[in-house]
Every structure is written in structure tokens, then in C-alpha cells.
Motif scaffolding. Structure first.
Motif, PDB file in Angstrom:
ATOM      1  N   SER A 114       0.173  -2.341   8.146  1.00 21.20           N
ATOM      2  CA  SER A 114      -0.756  -3.236   8.849  1.00 21.20           C
ATOM      3  C   SER A 114      -2.164  -3.092   8.298  1.00 21.20           C
ATOM      4  CB  SER A 114      -0.741  -2.939  10.344  1.00 21.20           C
ATOM      5  OG  SER A 114      -1.081  -1.580  10.551  1.00 21.20           O
ATOM      6  N   VAL A 115      -2.466  -1.908   7.804  1.00 25.58           N
ATOM      7  CA  VAL A 115      -3.778  -1.671   7.233  1.00 25.58           C
ATOM      8  C   VAL A 115      -4.052  -2.631   6.082  1.00 25.58           C
ATOM      9  CG1 VAL A 115      -2.648   0.203   5.979  1.00 25.58           C
ATOM     10  CG2 VAL A 115      -5.082  -0.001   5.874  1.00 25.58           C
ATOM     11  N   LEU A 169       0.814  -1.207   0.000  1.00 27.77           N
ATOM     12  CA  LEU A 169       0.000   0.000   0.000  1.00 27.77           C
ATOM     13  C   LEU A 169       0.850   1.261   0.000  1.00 27.77           C
ATOM     14  CD1 LEU A 169      -2.861   1.156   0.265  1.00 27.77           C
ATOM     15  CD2 LEU A 169      -2.551   1.070   2.733  1.00 27.77           C
ATOM     16  N   GLN A 170       1.817   1.315   0.876  1.00 28.05           N
ATOM     17  CA  GLN A 170       2.578   2.553   1.052  1.00 28.05           C
ATOM     18  C   GLN A 170       3.652   2.676  -0.022  1.00 28.05           C
ATOM     19  OE1 GLN A 170       1.098   4.276   3.150  1.00 28.05           O
ATOM     20  NE2 GLN A 170       0.333   3.006   4.828  1.00 28.05           N
ATOM     21  N   ASP A 209       3.466   2.190   7.731  1.00 17.02           N
ATOM     22  CA  ASP A 209       2.678   1.118   8.328  1.00 17.02           C
ATOM     23  C   ASP A 209       1.850   0.403   7.280  1.00 17.02           C
ATOM     24  OD1 ASP A 209       1.122  -0.563   9.887  1.00 17.02           O
ATOM     25  OD2 ASP A 209       1.269   0.815  11.578  1.00 17.02           O
TER      26      ASP A 209
END
Lengths: 414, 1002
Positions: A407-408, A85-86, A405
């Protein structure tokens, strides 16, 4: 280096395979090197390889406490994907994925990269939205992914049960060019190429101290004596904190067991990797025919390379529910490895408080897929002091609150 | 040929014939047969094909160590691949097929691989298939995958009809292995009063002793086993289980066992397998020893078997493997096979003993029976293709020159015995190399240790390296006494060790075998790893035993190297010129033999995979057509479509009806945690960003919780019940997590604070009564005063409504006049029904989670999990007002002061409206100018939640945008998922509806 090819095999077959040379030299340490890498796992060897290949730095030793590739490189479930995602994560994992595509040719060693696709199931509305977001992010990151319907999921993986009573499949994030590779071969291929460039791979050699002068590294104490160096790269997943302590600094890392298991081999029935994060499990089929299965980490810190069985139980239960046809298959073997966990579940590729010492750690549960990208970026960082691939993964991010992060996007981060 | 003898077979019942089929052929066996013995009795020697070269494969062993005889068992839903014929008890109607061939077992196209075996050495695939690049995925890999694998995959839609279950046992002593050692250990421990569980993987007791004979306490071994079992049966503190394998040893004395309850009787009722989770204070592994093959050319041809297995088939099942059996050995034990065969009337043309001096008393006995013995000799080569036809004999010290050729149809080999040390090793037990017996034995000074640092596994009998009957029984007796703390002065059962000459290690036969012989000398039969492969690995630098294993695949087959590992690592150590203990072993991992996935999953299948948490109103939702979505372990109604109505339309109707008149939401799933004690206020001040200690009893306050890194992790309304008691509402998915979070802090950091917590989520049913007519419907129910004066906004009161005990919170997540009413869970359904009845005149409309989401978004209320994702701090969401400035500390405060967190230019919450009123795509990013250093498109914000608002008749969205609140009115570009289409949206106030709060504050 004698090159590998079908022709070479034919030639050797006629003389009883007596002409094969060692894949890597059995090196003993010299007095000093320009660069020492501690840890002959995938990340360490890849770093050495790209130091030589991209920067011409070949006066390099890779020091290994045990046998090369014997840590998490030889214990993981071989999944390669870059649908993160990031931005910083997507950049380094996508670099890695693209390097995997040409690795066999690059190393003249068949690492069996198999771009069979990775499918991450969405089984709650929340996951659907999460993966839709990831698909949007990936489109801007140059990572090709697609959110697919349940019907398409079933087409890609016929053995899946998309309308189980508890968590029906609502869709999935599909990365067609993701896949798997033969994990040991990655370490062996890099080791052979490094050795061929004149680098020394020194196994059964444990680092017991890091020597410094005026805040700058001068070498390492080992079970094979002192070895001098200008730069030191610490790449020792599972024991990062211990080796960093030898160099006099601390890391925001916890060591946690991660388990995996395989079934007995069966004929091909699954052509991609499926990850089911709501129920915590993922599965693929190796070329040998084993169903390769993993889940989340154990709930406690530790260094035994095994874990608690209830975690295996939870993972298998999830997968029997997702793929009911595996119910009558049998678990052949289970094992564990020790993974580094950081506060934001992203790696650390960084300079350190000690001049000349660099650290590459914290890959958590997903390091294998990053090996070539990690080596590429870390080599650049060590050689030049800066790499766009590693820039966001510095140690200072914890002090500044600049977390990356994931984790999402990943309940189970593989 | 292999056949059933005219008599014999201690385990078979010849009066009971059993019909079964193999590869479609209808065959018969006897009750008590294994599939393996029954197939042998029908002269079915070849049972499958090997993994790599597709070589013909026959039985090698008689137990769970069997690497070759794997079959597909059953069909359709009960199809099970890779089942060992040796551990499959025969039952009527059993259907088995052979594996890994096409088109059939006899004629296998894949066998062509064998012709190229000279090319297909260890690791050949690492050296070829490199060019051209696309060929690996599209041509080479599919071919290799098809050729590899063993058993047939179950069908995609196969649904296992059987059930599985888990058992839990807590014992003083677990004894694994039902041979004479296990029986004696269990007996000694049982007599000392310990609570004992004894398990045996097969259906029978006694292990090898009952086959090999011997006298124990003056009885035949068989009789002693029977007597001992009877004695154990009389002890209340001892439980015995056959068909139950000790599978794995884990930390702190946690042992897994695997009971195959009715694999032998598929039509019986009950579960198919049971997984036993045993907590044992002490475990005795009396797991016996496994015979090793010898490495000579052609040792993989069907008809070459372990000497002990040949003996087992004769003695246990009355089956002879061949008419003429050549025995080849480096020890005395294999003579027993020759003697047993001779006594059963079979021909043993020669015993080939690699030792110059031959054996002891057993050799004399064999010779007395007229069997020829050749010492100092070896087998140069086995002749035959799908079946042994003969052997050539050579000098063991030579290079394989033929001395003599002997016709035979069976070869019984013995390379010595390896103790089964797997269970000892699983949890860290270490091994010593015993040079005299050429075996790894447990090192008792380096046992697996438990939490107290003391050993918790003891090995007994031949697993401990004792091969004589007397030694075995004495060792087992000692083990049983020591683990149970027995001080009994009783003697071990009396027995004698047979007089045997020492074994001589033979790792290659003949010791100077040529390359051509070595590339026919198999180590791992299933994976086709030969002596030459291990030597090649060593030459190429794969010197670590782990490298050799992984490079050659030695020991990676379904038997996990039970037969091959020791021979393989001895071969490696010779190639490296290092001693065997220096080379070491690979890691022993559970399970001991493969273990069904179904058994691991247990009962938790289908509907009860994860039990669904149900609110008291769940059944009403089911009865009224709710579409559900999983939230945590709950299922919440997403909406309630009426007949013919789409989900979207239903949601729109539910929102409108609520805004216009009256809606009901089942809010029972919201977490409810009681926090009580004189330090409760202080505790909540640390947990929430808000000040909770100043809250007055009777009042409610919306609170935010952050983790140590400052990120917003949960929100909810806190009500102060009395001076010492708070009720904290959490999100539905957050209840368990937040409760654990509270407990973690209380137990690890603030253990001296006087605070107790209790999760009372399921003790209450909770209904949100929402809309302009909310007060009217409650007044109609009657009871407590619910007027604005009696319960102001953000207050709560206890009372009764319509006769139900109610706690009424005047809070709103929709912007409407709203009461959340908690009643005891057992009154929940009645209360819900009463509200529906009373609300009928107001068009009462139950609504689901999606309508809830839309209404909160219209009001600009954030949703945990939508506006937050673990990277958002409250300041990003304009929630500064909920962060107390007066407090010195709260969880996350210091983190939020860090450089990047305190940066005023972070992405911050705004409302978003497309220029054309359409709905923004979920998860879309707002793009910025240009690309970053990694060639990724720069971004400046993203959509966090997006809906069509039926109230406003247009798309509305919330999002976070770089410096957003200062950019009101600006329109920015969002990228569609195709990476090309731009959607423009205007930055607006996130409160889309009733910003003054006129509707809720009435």
C-alpha cells in the motif's frame, strides 16, 4: 495443433477459412484427473499450462462455471508492470513480465504484448520519496526502473499537463519494459495450448462441492457430476471465499467491485501507460484506439459486476485534469469486475488446511499482470510442494504477521 | 443522387439557410436540419471509412444508433472526434471533416486493407505477427494502431474552453423517451400528482409516430403530441427536457442523464453539457425500438440504409436519399417507406419482400400506388463501390442465383425491430425472446430491483415490444399509472393498430448464400464484422456470445451493436444450431450512447479540481513568496525563499534562524478532533497505544495510533480539556482518515459507549512559536503567564495573548522552547501578524515544512509517512515507552503479539551518518550478503528520511536496520539507485541534536 502463421492464413484464405480447427476442444469431464483447476481465467489456465509444460502433468481438467476468460481476465485494463516495492511482489511480477515478453511465441498465439512503458506520476513530495525508494528497491530486485524528471515525463507523454494548478507533476517512476497485452488473447492462447496438451477445459460447469476423505481431497461435485482428482487448485478470483467454503476452510478475503471504462476510439496519441495515484486514475490507449481508464475500488463489498457511478466520476475528473485534451472525448462503455482483497493487498498462493487443495487468490486490483508468473509459481507449488515465487504468499502469513504490504507504493494498485 | 425535395420537411425551416462546411467544402442547409440531413441534401452520401478495411461508409440510420456517419467536429480547442452526423443539429459555421482515411475520403490508401479482406478475417491478428518477436512492438503494432482508431485525436495541448455542470434531481417518476409512449406515461403519472421528469434525447417530441402518422384521440399524431406537451407544461409537478438522454441506470434508482445544452448553439452562453444525477423512485423507459438491417452481400455500400431512416429523411427534412429506391424487407413496416417515397414523387422500382405471402394492407396500398412487389425474393448482391448502382434479385430460399438486376441508387432495408432494452438491462433487468416478433423483450418477472427488492424500472411502448400505436399508448398509460400509484379510471388515448402481417425472421439473405456472398454481408458496419466472421468464430470454438463478440469485435464499435447485435447473435445461434435465447445477449453497459468526459468531470476543473483547503494565514504565505507543497487537500509552505534565494538556501536559513532565535510555523493544518463523553478516556485507551484515561486535565501526552494489524498509522499530542473532553491532534494528512476511523469503531463496535467526536481542525488557527526567544515574544505580546512555572512542558492553558483568545500548548516538535498557540480561526491572520510584528526584534522567521522536517530529524522524532509506511509497528521505532503495559487491550495489540511482529530481530530505527558527511540518498537500501531464492540482492535496512543538517553541518539520516540498535558504530553499505555504487554509513543514535533536551525544557 495446426500452427498459426501468416502462411496458414494465406492457405486458409484460399479455401474460405474452412480448415481452421477449434482453438480448444469442447471437452466433457472424465471420471478423474491428476489435477483439477477450478476457474478457467488467466491464472487457472496458466497454472494448467505450466503444470504440463514444466512438470509433464497433463491429466488435468480446468473447470469453469461460465465461459473461459470471462472473469477479471476479460475485464481488466491490461496493464503489465513489475515495479513493486516488496521483494516477494517484485519477484513474481517480474517473472510474469518476462514471461509475457515471449508469450506469443511460446503459445503460438499473438497476445499482443506491447512493452510501451508504464509511468507512475509523482505529484506530491511524499510520492517523490516513495518512488525514489521503489527505484532503489527495484535496482536490487533486477527490475529496471528509473525516476524521471517532469520534463522527461512530458517527453514520454506529450498529452499530459505537467503543470496543472492543483497537483503539478514532480517526476515519475518509469518502467520502460512494462506495457499492455490483449487480455482475452492471454486466456485463449493458454486454453488452446492446454487443450493441445490433452487437458480438458470444461466450460459451463459449476463446482458445487469439494469431496474429501480423511482430510484429503478426492474430487469435486459439479453441475456435470462428480469428478475425481488427487490435487485441486482453486483459482476463482471474485468468488474465492465461496469455493474455499465448499472445501471447508475460510479465507481472509473481501470481494469488492472495481470499475473501468473506455472512450470512443481515436487515432494514436499516447504510447505508454500513465498512472496518477495522487488523483486516483490511470489511462492508456488500446491498439483499437480507445482510451482505457481505471481508478480505485468501490467503497463497499459486493458481487454485482458493476459499481457506483461516483467512482467513475472521480476517476474521469482526475484524468481530465491530468490529460485536458480528453475533455471532448466521450465515454463509450463502463463496466465492473469483482476483485479479491486481502488484508495486505497481496495475493495468496498457498497450501490449505485440506491436503491436496491449493488456493490462488487475493490478487486484488492487479492480477492480470501477474498471470504467467502466478501460473508458473502456483504450478510449481502444486507439483512439488514448494516454489520460491510463492513461498512468501502463504496463508500462514496472516497468522504470523508476515505481511507483504504494497500500500505504501500504490494508492491505486495496478 | 440524394437531394433536397422541392417541398416537405416537417422539422426544417426553409426560410432560414445555414452555412456549414464538410471536408473544407462550403455547403448550405436549413434550420432544423441535422448534419446528416444537410449532407444528404448536398448529395454527400459517403461520409467516412470503416475501421478495418477502410470501406466507404455512408449514412445508415437517422438517430443515435448510427454506426457510420461519424465526423470530426470543430477544430483546435473545440475539436471533437467521432460525433454522429445524425445527432448533430446543424448550426451556422459548423465545420466537419470525415474520418479514418489518408490522404482523403475519396482516395484512401488504407482501403488496400479491403483488397486483402479474404486474409484479414476475424481474429487474424491473433494468428500472425508472432515472429520475429521485436516486430510486434516496432512494426506491426504501430501500423495497426495507425490504421485503427477513428477520429483525429485532439491536439496534445488542446484545452477545452467550454464548461460543464452537474444537476441533481429527485423525482417520483423519471420518464425516459419523448415519443408518444413517454408522453402518455408522463401525463398519466403527472395527473396522479407524482413529481415527474420527462427527458428526450433529441430536440423533438413524438418519436416515430409523428413520422409514421396515425390518429390519436381523433387527432393527427403530430397534433396530439403538441396538445399533450401543452398539458404537461401546465402541470407544476412535471418537468420536461429535450436534448437530454437517459444514459445509465444504476443501483437504487440512481439514473444518469446527459443533456447537450448548447451543442446546437455553440455561441450561446452557459455550459456545453450537463450531467443529471437523478434519484427516481420509479423510472419508465419509453425508449422505443431500433430497426434492424438485413444481411445481404454489399449491404454496407453507401446508399443502403434502414427503411425507417430513408422515411425520416423524406418526412422530417424533405430530403430524398436516392432517385430510385429499392425497398427490401421481411415485414410490413418498410412498405411505409415505399409509400412515403412514392407520395413524395420518387421512384420505387420494386419492393423485395422475403416473405412468400408478402404483407397486408400496406402492401395493397403500395401496389395501388403502382409499386411493384416481389415476394419470396431477396437481394443477392448490391452493386456499386462508393455508391449503390443497383441490386440483383434472387430467390430468398436459394443460394443467390440472379433473377433480375435492377438499377437503383438507394436501398431501404428492414429486418424488423429491436426494442431498446439497454436501460432496462443496465441494472440487471432480464429479457425474453419473442419468437413471433423475433425480438428480445423485457421480462417483467425479472426486473431490476431496488433496496426493497421491488422493481424500480418499468418499460413502456415499443421498448416493451409493442409496435402498434394502440398497444403502445395503452401500455404507456398503464405504466404511467402504475408507477405513480394512480387509481384513475381514465382510458388510454384512443388509437388503432395498423393491420399488419407477421414478420418472418431473415438472418441471412438469401438463406443459402455462398461463402463469397457471406463475406460481403456485413453485420457490424463500423468494425467490419461480417456473417462469415461470426461463422468462423463459431467454428473455431468461440461459442459463447462473449467469445464471439471479443474475437470478431462484433458490437464493440461506437454504436455498441445497436444495429448489429441481434443479427450477429442470430447468425451465431444458427452456426451453433442453438436457439437464440440459449445463446443469449452480451451485457448492456452504460452509457446508452457515448457521453463526454467533460460532462462527467463537471465543474471540478483547474483550480477547483479539488478545492484547496486554506488556513487563515494562507494569503500571507502567498504574499510572501511561499513555495508550496500539497499535503492532503491543503497546500503548506515548503519554505519562504527570499528574492534570489534557492529553496535549499531558504530552508537552511529557516532552520538556523529558528534554532538561534525565533521561528513561526503555521500549524493550523494539524488535525484537531474533539472526543467527548463519559467514556472518552476508555475509548482513547483503545485507540492509542498509550494510556490516555489517566491524563490529567491541563496536561498533554504524545500518543500513537495503530490499525488492527498493529501497524502505526498516526501520531499526535492529546490534550485533556476537562474530565469528559479530550482534544486529539493528528497529522495534517491524517485528520479526516483518523476521524473516520474513530467513527467507524464507535458506530460499528462500541456503539453503546458514550462518546462523541467532532473534527474541529478548521475552527482554529494554530501557530508554533519556536526558538530560544519564543517566550520573550509571547511576553511582549502580553497577557497570560507563559513562564515555565505557569505552563510546564507538556501542559496547556487557556488565556489571552496580545488580546487574542489563545489556547497555549507547551509542546515541541523541534527540540526548541516551543509553544503551539491555537486561536479562533477568524483571529488567526491578525494573531500571525501580531507575532511577526512583535518578533521583528528577534529576527522572527516563518518556516515551512522542510525546515520542520529537518528540525524533527535532528532530534530523532519520527514522522508518519517517512519512518512509517504501513508496515512499521511502534516497537520498530523504539517507541516502546509509548505503549502502555498496563492496558489489557488497544487496537493493534493482539496483532503485535504475532510471531513475526514480536521477533526481536526486526529492522529497527537508528540514526545514520555517511562516513564523508554527505547526504544519503532518499529511499536507499542497505545491502546484505548474497542473493535470495528469487535472485534478488539481500538487504539489511533502508533509509527512511535523510537531510542536510545546517545545525550540524553534515548529512543526517534516519533509517531502519536489521537489529540496528544493537549495532551502534557499525558501518554498513547502502546501494545507490544505479545498483552499483556503494555508500557507507555508520549506525548512530537517532537523536543527533541536544539529546538531553536542554533547549526545550527551559
Amino acid at each position: 495443433m495446426k500452427r498459426y502463421s501468416a502462411f496458414a492464413i494465406a492457405r486458409e484464405a484460399l479455401k474460405g477459412h474452412t480448415g481452421w480447427e477449434r482453438a480448444w476442444r469442447n471437452a466433457q469431464p472424465k471420471k478423474r484427473y491428476d489435477v483439477i483447476i477450478v476457474g478457467a481465467g488467466g491464472h487457472g489456465l496458466a497454472t494448467a499450462y505450466y503444470l504440463g509444460k514444466n512438470f509433464g502433468i497433463t491429466n488435468v481438467a480446468v473447470i469453469e462455471k461460465g465461459w473461459l476468460g470471462g472473469g477479471n481476465t476479460g475485464r481488466n485494463t491490461t496493464i503489465i508492470r513489475s515495479n513493486y516495492l516488496q521483494d516477494p511482489s517484485a519477484a513474481i511480477y517480474e517473472k510474469a513480465r518476462s514471461l509475457y515478453e515471449t508469450m506469443s511465441q511460446d503459445l503460438n498465439f499473438n497476445v499482443m504484448f506491447s512493452p510501451r512503458g508504464v509511468l507512475m506520476l509523482a505529484q506530491t513530495e511524499h510520492e517523490v520519496r516513495g518512488y525514489q525508494r521503489t527505484a532503489h528497491a527495484n535496482a536490487l530486485q533486477g527490475v529496471t526502473t528509473e525516476f524521471v524528471s517532469p520534463e522527461r515525463v512530458k517527453e514520454i507523454v506529450p498529452i499530459i499537463n505537467i503543470d496543472g494548478p492543483r497537483y503539478p507533476v514532480l517526476g515519475g517512476l518509469w518502467q520502460a519494459r512494462a506495457g499492455t497485452a490483449r487480455h482475452d488473447a492471454v486466456a485463449w492462447g493458454y486454453a488452446r495450448a492446454c487443450s493441445d496438451m490433452g487437458m480438458d477445459i470444461i466450460q459451463k460447469c459449476e463446482v458445487t462441492g469439494v469431496t474429501r476423505e480423511n482430510g484429503k481431497v478426492t474430487g469435486v461435485e459439479t453441475t456435470k457430476g462428480h469428478i475425481g482428482c488427487d490435487k485441486l487448485g482453486i483459482v476463482v478470483a471474485g468468488h474465492s471465499g465461496q469455493v474455499a467454503e465448499l472445501a471447508g476452510f475460510r479465507l481472509p478475503i473481501e470481494a469488492v467491485p472495481l470499475q473501468a471504462l473506455v472512450s470512443e476510439p481515436i487515432k494514436p496519441c499516447m504510447d505508454c501507460v500513465v498512472m496518477a495515484n495522487t488523483v486516483h486514475g490511470y489511462m492508456s490507449q488500446s491498439d483499437k484506439g480507445e482510451m482505457v481508464i481505471g481508478g480505485g475500488t468501490d467503497g463497499y463489498n459486493g458481487f454485482t459486476q458493476r459499481g457506483s457511478f461516483h467512482h467513475v466520476e472521480e476517476t474521469v475528473r482526475a484524468l481530465v485534469e491530468t490529460f485536458p485534451m480528453i475533455s471532448r472525448l466521450k465515454m463509450l462503455r463502463q463496466w465492473g469486475g469483482i476483485v479479491d482483497m486481502t488484508g495486505d493487498r497481496s495475493p495468496i498462493l498457498s497450501k490449505t488446511p485440506v491436503e491436496g487443495v491449493f488456493i490462488n487468490c487475493g490478487w486484488g486490483t492487479g492480477g492480470f499482470k501477474a498471470i504467467p508468473g502466478s501460473g508458473w509459481g502456483f504450478a510449481e507449488l502444486m507439483a512439488t510442494g514448494h516454489s520460491p515465487l510463492t513461498a512468501d504468499f502463504g496463508l500462514n502469513r496472516f497468522r504470523e504477521g508476515r505481511f507483504i504490504d504494497e500500500s505504501v507504493a500504490a494508492g491505486v494498485a495496478h | 443522387m440524394s437531394t433536397r425535395l422541392a417541398s416537405g420537411g416537417r422539422l426544417t425551416n426553409r426560410s432560414k439557410q445555414i452555412e456549414f462546411s464538410f471536408d473544407g467544402k462550403r455547403l448550405t442547409g436549413f434550420e432544423g436540419d441535422t448534419l446528416a440531413s444537410a449532407l444528404l441534401a448536398n448529395d454527400q452520401m459517403m461520409l467516412g471509412r470503416s475501421f478495418k478495411y477502410h470501406r466507404p461508409r455512408g449514412l445508415v440510420a437517422s438517430g443515435s444508433e448510427e454506426p457510420n456517419a461519424l465526423v470530426n467536429l470543430g477544430k483546435g480547442d473545440t475539436h471533437e472526434p467521432n460525433q454522429r452526423a445524425t445527432t448533430t443539429e446543424l448550426f451556422s459555421g459548423l465545420e466537419a471533416t470525415s474520418q479514418n482515411h489518408w490522404p482523403n475520403l475519396d482516395m484512401d490508401i488504407g482501403a488496400v486493407n479491403g483488397l486483402f479482406s479474404r486474409f484479414l478475417t476475424a481474429g487474424f491478428y491473433y494468428k500472425m505477427f508472432i515472429h520475429p518477436r521485436p516486430f510486434w512492438k516496432h512494426i506491426y503494432e504501430p501500423f495497426i494502431r495507425q490504421s485503427a482508431g477513428l477520429g483525429k485525436a485532439p491536439k496534445a495541448e488542446a484545452r477545452d474552453p467550454d464548461t460543464y455542470e452537474h444537476f441533481y434531481a429527485y423525482v417520483d417518476v423519471l420518464v425516459i423517451g419523448g415519443g408518444v409512449a413517454g408522453l402518455q406515461a408522463a401525463k398519466a403519472a403527472g395527473e396522479a400528482g407524482a413529481k415527474v421528469l420527462l427527458v428526450e434525447q433529441t430536440a423533438h417530441w413524438g418519436g416515430r409516430a409523428v413520422v409514421d402518422g396515425g390518429t390519436i384521440d381523433g387527432m393527427e399524431a403530430e397534433e396530439w403530441v403538441k396538445t399533450t406537451l401543452e398539458a404537461l407544461g401546465k402541470m407544476d409537478n412535471v418537468q420536461v427536457r429535450s436534448r437530454t438522454m437517459g444514459a445509465g441506470v444504476y443501483d437504487h434508482g440512481y439514473i444518469l442523464c446527459y443533456e447537450r445544452v448548447r451543442d446546437h448553439a455553440p455561441l450561446a452562453g452557459g455550459p456545453r453539457h450537463r450531467m443529471w444525477k437523478v434519484r427516481a423512485k420509479q423510472t419508465v423507459t419509453a425508449t422505443g425500438a431500433i430497426e434492424r438491417p438485413l444481411s445481404f452481400a454489399g449491404n454496407d455500400i453507401p446508399g443502403v440504409m434502414l427503411a425507417s431512416a430513408v422515411r425520416d429523411y423524406v418526412v422530417n427534412y424533405g430530403v430524398s436519399v436516392g432517385d430510385r429506391t429499392v425497398v427490401v424487407t421481411n415485414n410490413d413496416d418498410a412498405y411505409r417507406t415505399a409509400i412515403a417515397l412514392k407520395k413524395a414523387g420518387m421512384d420505387v422500382p420494386v419492393i423485395v419482400d422475403a416473405r412468400q405471402m408478402g404483407g397486408g394492407a400496406l402492401m395493397d396500398e403500395a401496389k395501388a400506388l403502382g409499386i411493384r412487389v416481389e415476394t419470396g425474393r431477396g437481394i443477392a448482391k448490391v452493386k456499386g463501390g462508393k455508391r449503390v448502382t443497383g441490386v440483383t434479385i434472387c430467390n430468398q430460399q436459394g443460394e443467390g442465383a440472379m433473377i433480375e438486376e435492377i438499377a437503383c441508387d438507394c436501398v431501404a432495408m428492414s429486418g424488423g425491430w429491436s426494442p431498446v432494452v439497454h436501460l432496462w438491462s443496465h441494472c440487471g433487468g432480464k429479457l425474453n425472446w419473442d419468437d413471433a416478433q423475433a425480438m428480445f423483450r423485457p421480462d417483467h418477472d425479472r426486473a431490476p430491483t431496488s433496496h426493497d427488492g421491488k422493481p424500480f424500472v418499468t418499460v413502456a411502448g415499443s421498448a416493451n415490444g409493442y409496435l402498434g400505436l394502440k398497444d403502445v399508448l395503452e401500455d404507456a398509460d398503464t405504466a404511467g399509472k402504475s408507477v405513480s400509484g394512480s387509481s384513475a379510471m381514465t382510458d388510454a388515448p384512443k388509437a388503432e393498430n395498423a393491420e399488419e402481417k407477421p414478420l418472418e425472421p431473415v438472418w441471412l439473405m438469401p438463406q443459402g448464400a455462398s461463402y463469397d456472398l457471406r463475406m460481403k454481408a456485413w453485420l457490424d458496419y463500423q468494425n467490419d464484422v461480417k456473417v462469415s466472421d461470426v461463422q468462423l468464430a463459431a467454428r473455431e470454438g468461440y461459442e459463447s456470445v462473449e467469445h464471439t463478440k471479443r474475437y470478431t469485435t462484433l458490437g464493440m464499435a461506437t454504436d455498441q451493436g445497436k444495429l448489429s447485435n441481434i443479427n450477429g447473435l442470430a447468425t451465431l445461434s444458427n452456426a451453433l444450431n442453438e436457439a437464440i435465447p440459449q445463446v443469449g445477449t452480451t451485457t448492456f453497459r452504460p452509457p446508452y450512447t457515448p457521453f463526454s468526459m467533460g460532462a462527467i468531470a463537471g465543474e471540478a476543473r483547474g483550480d477547483i479540481f479539488q478545492p484547496i483547503r486554506k488556513t487563515p494565514m494562507h494569503q500571507w504565505h502567498m504574499d510572501n513568496g511561499a513555495e508550496f507543497e500539497p499535503v492532503g487537500h491543503w497546500r503548506r509552505p515548503y519554505c519562504f525563499p527570499k528574492a534570489g534565494e534557492s529553496k535549499h538556501d531558504a530552508v537552511m536559513r529557516e532552520v538556523r534562524a529558528t534554532r538561534d532565535s525565533l521561528g513561526l510555523l503555521d500549524a493550523s493544518t494539524l488535525g484537531k478532533i474533539i472526543v467527548k463523553g463519559s467514556d472518552a478516556g476508555k475509548f482513547l485507551d483503545m485507540l492509542y497505544t498509550n494510556m490516555m484515561s489517566t491524563l490529567k486535565p491541563g496536561k498533554c501526552r504524545y500518543g500513537l495510533m495503530c490499525n488492527e494489524n498493529g501497524f502505526l498509522s498516526d501520531d499526535g499530542v492529546v490534550a485533556r480539556i476537562d474530565e469528559d473532553t479530550f482534544l486529539c491532534h493528528t497529522t495534517t494528512g491524517g485528520a479526516d482518515r483518523i476521524h473516520a476511523h474513530m467513527e467507524e469503531w464507535l458506530q460499528t463496535e462500541w456503539w453503546d459507549w458514550k462518546v462523541y467526536t467532532a473534527n474541529v481542525t478548521e475552527q482554529y488557527a494554530q501557530v508554533a512559536v519556536v526558538g530560544p526567544n519564543a517566550r520573550k515574544v509571547l511576553e511582549k505580546l502580553g497577557g497570560m503567564d507563559v513562564s515555565k512555572e505557569a505552563i510546564a512542558f507538556m501542559e496547556w492553558k487557556d488565556g489571552t495573548l496580545g488580546g487574542y483568545n489563545a489556547r497555549v500548548y507547551r509542546i515541541s516538535f523541534s527540540g526548541e522552547l516551543s509553544y503551539e498557540i491555537a486561536v479562533p480561526a477568524n483571529q488567526g491572520r491578525d494573531f500571525w501578524d501580531a507575532l511577526l510584528e512583535a518578533g521583528a526584534e528577534f529576527n522572527v522567521t516563518p518556516y515551512g515544512t522542510e525546515a520542520l522536517h529537518i528540525m524533527r530529524a535532528e532530534k530523532g522524532f519520527i514522522m508518519i509517512g517517512d519512518e512509517t509506511d504501513g508496515t512499521i509497528i511502534p516497537q520498530d521505532l523504539g517507541l516502546h515507552w509509548a505503549i502502555s503495559k498496563k492496558k489489557e487491550d488497544y487496537l493493534g495489540k493482539r496483532a503485535q503479539e504475532r510471531l513475526h511482529m514480536a521477533d526481536p530481530n526486526r529492522w529497527q530505527l537508528v540514526g545514520l551518518e555517511t562516513l564523508d558527511g554527505s547526504v544519503l540518498p532518499d529511499g536507499a537500501y542497505a545491502v546484505g550478503e548474497g542473493y535470495n531464492a528469487n535472485k534478488q540482492r539481500n538487504t539489511q535496512g533502508r533509509v527512511t528520511s535523510t537531510y542536510y543538517s545546517p545545525t550540524l553541518n553534515k548529512g543526517i539520516a534516519m533509517g531502519i536496520v536489521h537489529n540496528g540498535p544493537n549495532r551502534m558504530g557499525e558501518d554498513i553499505p547502502f546501494m545507490a539507485v544505479d545498483g552499483e555504487t556503494i555508500i557507507r554509513a555508520k549506525i548512530v543514535n537517532p537523536v543527533f541534536f541536544d539529546p538531553e533536551g536542554a533547549k526545550q525544557n527551559v
